[in-house]
Design a protein around this motif. Structure first.
Motif, PDB file in Angstrom:
ATOM      1  N   GLY A   1       0.805  -1.204   0.000  1.00 53.29           N
ATOM      2  CA  GLY A   1       0.000   0.000   0.000  1.00 53.29           C
ATOM      3  C   GLY A   1       0.842   1.259   0.000  1.00 53.29           C
ATOM      4  N   ALA A   2       0.249   2.336  -0.466  1.00 49.98           N
ATOM      5  CA  ALA A   2       0.906   3.645  -0.455  1.00 49.98           C
ATOM      6  C   ALA A   2      -0.139   4.679  -0.053  1.00 49.98           C
ATOM      7  CB  ALA A   2       1.478   3.980  -1.826  1.00 49.98           C
ATOM      8  N   THR A   3       0.285   5.654   0.767  1.00 49.23           N
ATOM      9  CA  THR A   3      -0.620   6.709   1.204  1.00 49.23           C
ATOM     10  C   THR A   3       0.061   8.067   1.092  1.00 49.23           C
ATOM     11  OG1 THR A   3       0.109   6.511   3.501  1.00 49.23           O
ATOM     12  CG2 THR A   3      -1.835   5.251   2.870  1.00 49.23           C
ATOM     13  N   VAL A   4      -0.757   9.091   0.911  1.00 48.26           N
ATOM     14  CA  VAL A   4      -0.299  10.476   0.919  1.00 48.26           C
ATOM     15  C   VAL A   4      -1.291  11.247   1.778  1.00 48.26           C
ATOM     16  CG1 VAL A   4       0.126  12.531  -0.484  1.00 48.26           C
ATOM     17  CG2 VAL A   4       0.677  10.273  -1.397  1.00 48.26           C
ATOM     18  N   ARG A   5      -0.769  11.984   2.788  1.00 49.46           N
ATOM     19  CA  ARG A   5      -1.629  12.741   3.703  1.00 49.46           C
ATOM     20  C   ARG A   5      -1.103  14.159   3.881  1.00 49.46           C
ATOM     21  NH1 ARG A   5      -0.508   8.816   7.975  1.00 49.46           N
ATOM     22  NH2 ARG A   5       0.353  10.688   8.858  1.00 49.46           N
ATOM     23  N   PRO A   6      -1.662  15.138   3.179  1.00 48.08           N
ATOM     24  CA  PRO A   6      -1.309  16.538   3.452  1.00 48.08           C
ATOM     25  C   PRO A   6      -2.124  17.042   4.642  1.00 48.08           C
ATOM     26  CG  PRO A   6      -2.788  16.409   1.580  1.00 48.08           C
ATOM     27  CD  PRO A   6      -2.495  14.996   2.002  1.00 48.08           C
ATOM     28  N   ARG A   7      -1.524  17.912   5.490  1.00 46.20           N
ATOM     29  CA  ARG A   7      -2.220  18.476   6.655  1.00 46.20           C
ATOM     30  C   ARG A   7      -1.854  19.945   6.805  1.00 46.20           C
ATOM     31  NH1 ARG A   7      -0.306  13.684  10.589  1.00 46.20           N
ATOM     32  NH2 ARG A   7       1.637  14.450   9.755  1.00 46.20           N
ATOM     33  N   TYR A   8      -2.823  20.703   7.323  1.00 45.19           N
ATOM     34  CA  TYR A   8      -2.611  22.115   7.608  1.00 45.19           C
ATOM     35  C   TYR A   8      -3.081  22.375   9.027  1.00 45.19           C
ATOM     36  CZ  TYR A   8      -3.160  27.179   7.515  1.00 45.19           C
ATOM     37  OH  TYR A   8      -3.082  28.519   7.816  1.00 45.19           O
ATOM     38  N   ASP A   9      -2.204  22.919   9.873  1.00 48.97           N
ATOM     39  CA  ASP A   9      -2.542  23.282  11.244  1.00 48.97           C
ATOM     40  C   ASP A   9      -2.927  24.756  11.238  1.00 48.97           C
ATOM     41  OD1 ASP A   9      -1.959  24.446  13.989  1.00 48.97           O
ATOM     42  OD2 ASP A   9      -1.746  22.291  14.374  1.00 48.97           O
ATOM     43  N   VAL A  10      -4.182  25.037  11.587  1.00 50.61           N
ATOM     44  CA  VAL A  10      -4.707  26.394  11.504  1.00 50.61           C
ATOM     45  C   VAL A  10      -4.011  27.328  12.499  1.00 50.61           C
ATOM     46  CG1 VAL A  10      -6.780  27.813  11.751  1.00 50.61           C
ATOM     47  CG2 VAL A  10      -6.932  25.572  10.647  1.00 50.61           C
ATOM     48  N   ALA A  11      -3.827  26.881  13.745  1.00 53.18           N
ATOM     49  CA  ALA A  11      -3.243  27.741  14.780  1.00 53.18           C
ATOM     50  C   ALA A  11      -1.813  28.158  14.445  1.00 53.18           C
ATOM     51  CB  ALA A  11      -3.281  27.035  16.131  1.00 53.18           C
ATOM     52  N   SER A  12      -0.990  27.204  14.025  1.00 50.93           N
ATOM     53  CA  SER A  12       0.416  27.535  13.755  1.00 50.93           C
ATOM     54  C   SER A  12       0.666  27.904  12.290  1.00 50.93           C
ATOM     55  CB  SER A  12       1.312  26.353  14.132  1.00 50.93           C
ATOM     56  OG  SER A  12       1.043  25.240  13.288  1.00 50.93           O
ATOM     57  N   ARG A  13      -0.359  27.745  11.472  1.00 53.75           N
ATOM     58  CA  ARG A  13      -0.252  28.007  10.035  1.00 53.75           C
ATOM     59  C   ARG A  13       0.874  27.198   9.389  1.00 53.75           C
ATOM     60  NH1 ARG A  13      -1.438  34.493   9.506  1.00 53.75           N
ATOM     61  NH2 ARG A  13      -3.397  34.401  10.631  1.00 53.75           N
ATOM     62  N   SER A  14       1.019  25.966   9.854  1.00 52.86           N
ATOM     63  CA  SER A  14       2.072  25.106   9.303  1.00 52.86           C
ATOM     64  C   SER A  14       1.461  23.994   8.464  1.00 52.86           C
ATOM     65  CB  SER A  14       2.912  24.510  10.436  1.00 52.86           C
ATOM     66  OG  SER A  14       2.112  23.689  11.256  1.00 52.86           O
ATOM     67  N   VAL A  15       2.223  23.558   7.500  1.00 51.07           N
ATOM     68  CA  VAL A  15       1.796  22.515   6.577  1.00 51.07           C
ATOM     69  C   VAL A  15       2.803  21.376   6.671  1.00 51.07           C
ATOM     70  CG1 VAL A  15       1.417  21.955   4.135  1.00 51.07           C
ATOM     71  CG2 VAL A  15       0.804  24.218   5.008  1.00 51.07           C
ATOM     72  N   ASP A  16       2.303  20.144   6.644  1.00 49.65           N
ATOM     73  CA  ASP A  16       3.221  19.013   6.502  1.00 49.65           C
ATOM     74  C   ASP A  16       2.609  17.994   5.555  1.00 49.65           C
ATOM     75  OD1 ASP A  16       1.451  17.397   7.953  1.00 49.65           O
ATOM     76  OD2 ASP A  16       2.626  17.474   9.773  1.00 49.65           O
ATOM     77  N   LEU A  17       3.448  17.091   5.114  1.00 46.94           N
ATOM     78  CA  LEU A  17       3.034  16.076   4.161  1.00 46.94           C
ATOM     79  C   LEU A  17       3.613  14.752   4.615  1.00 46.94           C
ATOM     80  CD1 LEU A  17       1.766  15.262   1.409  1.00 46.94           C
ATOM     81  CD2 LEU A  17       4.014  15.693   0.405  1.00 46.94           C
ATOM     82  N   ALA A  18       2.751  13.750   4.746  1.00 44.57           N
ATOM     83  CA  ALA A  18       3.196  12.408   5.111  1.00 44.57           C
ATOM     84  C   ALA A  18       3.014  11.499   3.901  1.00 44.57           C
ATOM     85  CB  ALA A  18       2.389  11.888   6.292  1.00 44.57           C
ATOM     86  N   VAL A  19       4.068  10.771   3.573  1.00 50.04           N
ATOM     87  CA  VAL A  19       4.036   9.816   2.471  1.00 50.04           C
ATOM     88  C   VAL A  19       4.439   8.470   3.046  1.00 50.04           C
ATOM     89  CG1 VAL A  19       4.983   9.195   0.221  1.00 50.04           C
ATOM     90  CG2 VAL A  19       4.650  11.604   0.811  1.00 50.04           C
ATOM     91  N   GLY A  20       3.585   7.462   2.870  1.00 49.39           N
ATOM     92  CA  GLY A  20       3.858   6.158   3.455  1.00 49.39           C
ATOM     93  C   GLY A  20       3.801   5.045   2.439  1.00 49.39           C
ATOM     94  N   TYR A  21       4.477   3.949   2.784  1.00 51.23           N
ATOM     95  CA  TYR A  21       4.508   2.755   1.951  1.00 51.23           C
ATOM     96  C   TYR A  21       4.519   1.549   2.880  1.00 51.23           C
ATOM     97  CZ  TYR A  21       6.076  -0.782  -1.371  1.00 51.23           C
ATOM     98  OH  TYR A  21       6.163  -1.906  -2.150  1.00 51.23           O
ATOM     99  N   SER A  22       3.736   0.522   2.566  1.00 51.21           N
ATOM    100  CA  SER A  22       3.720  -0.678   3.398  1.00 51.21           C
ATOM    101  C   SER A  22       3.688  -1.921   2.522  1.00 51.21           C
ATOM    102  CB  SER A  22       2.508  -0.675   4.325  1.00 51.21           C
ATOM    103  OG  SER A  22       1.316  -0.709   3.577  1.00 51.21           O
ATOM    104  N   ILE A  23       4.313  -2.981   3.055  1.00 48.63           N
ATOM    105  CA  ILE A  23       4.322  -4.261   2.364  1.00 48.63           C
ATOM    106  C   ILE A  23       4.534  -5.377   3.387  1.00 48.63           C
ATOM    107  CG2 ILE A  23       6.781  -4.070   1.796  1.00 48.63           C
ATOM    108  CD1 ILE A  23       6.157  -5.669  -0.777  1.00 48.63           C
ATOM    109  N   LEU A  24       3.636  -6.335   3.398  1.00 49.53           N
ATOM    110  CA  LEU A  24       3.767  -7.549   4.216  1.00 49.53           C
ATOM    111  C   LEU A  24       4.138  -7.288   5.675  1.00 49.53           C
ATOM    112  CD1 LEU A  24       5.654  -9.698   1.567  1.00 49.53           C
ATOM    113  CD2 LEU A  24       3.213  -9.704   2.062  1.00 49.53           C
ATOM    114  N   GLY A  25       3.426  -6.390   6.351  1.00 53.20           N
ATOM    115  CA  GLY A  25       3.659  -6.137   7.773  1.00 53.20           C
ATOM    116  C   GLY A  25       4.781  -5.176   8.084  1.00 53.20           C
TER     117      GLY A  25
END
Length: 146
Positions: free
Chosen positions: A18-42
C-alpha cells in the motif's frame, strides 16, 4: 465550532502492498506538513516533511512478539525506538511498551509501560552520556470504573 487542522488522505492497496499520501494544515500555527507512506507484508515506512524537519519512521509487525518502530528526525537528530506487545485476554489496551528516546548518538530516556486488567505501571529512566542521570521514576495506578 472551531477548526484546528485540515487534512486529507489518499491511498492505494494492491496485494498486501500500500501507499498513502496525507497533506495536513494546522490552523493555529499556520504550518503545513506532508506524510508519504509505503507498506508491504507487515512492514512500513513513512516520511513526514514539514518546514522544520523531516521525520523518517520505519515499522514492522513481529508476529506473536509484538510490533517495533524506529523514527528519526533528520534535521534535529532526535530519535526513538519502540516495541509494543498486546497481552491479550484482558482489556483492549492491555500490553507492554518500551521506548528509547535520544538525540544524535546519545540515549536520553528509557520508558516502559505495562497495562494489565486496569492496572498501569510506568518506569522512566533518564540517561546522559555518562550513564543514568537522576532518579528513575516508577508509578503504579489502577483505573476504577463506577
Amino acid at each position: 465550532l472551531s477548526v484546528t487542522s485540515v487534512g486529507g488522505a489518499a491511498g492505494i492497496s494492491v496485494l498486501g502492498t500500500g501507499a498513502t499520501v496525507r497533506p495536513r494544515y494546522d490552523v493555529a500555527s499556520r504550518s503545513v506538513d506532508l506524510a508519504v507512506g509505503y507498506s508491504i507484508l507487515g512492514a512500513g515506512a513513512e516520511i513526514v516533511a514539514s518546514a522544520g524537519d523531516r521525520i523518517l519512521k520505519l515499522t514492522r509487525n513481529l508476529g506473536g512478539i509484538g510490533d517495533a518502530s524506529a523514527s528519526v528526525a533528520l534535521n534535529s537528530g532526535e530519535f526513538s525506538v519502540e516495541w509494543e506487545r498486546a497481552l491479550g485476554g484482558g482489556e483492549d489496551d492491555d500490553g507492554i511498551s518500551a521506548t528509547v528516546k535520544g538525540q544524535r548518538q546519545n540515549v536520553e530516556r528509557v520508558d516502559v509501560v505495562w497495562k494489565d486488567a486496569g492496572w498501569t505501571a510506568n518506569v522512566g529512566i533518564p540517561f546522559s552520556a555518562a550513564g543514568i542521570l537522576g532518579e528513575p521514576s516508577v508509578s503504579i495506578g489502577r483505573d476504577l470504573k463506577f
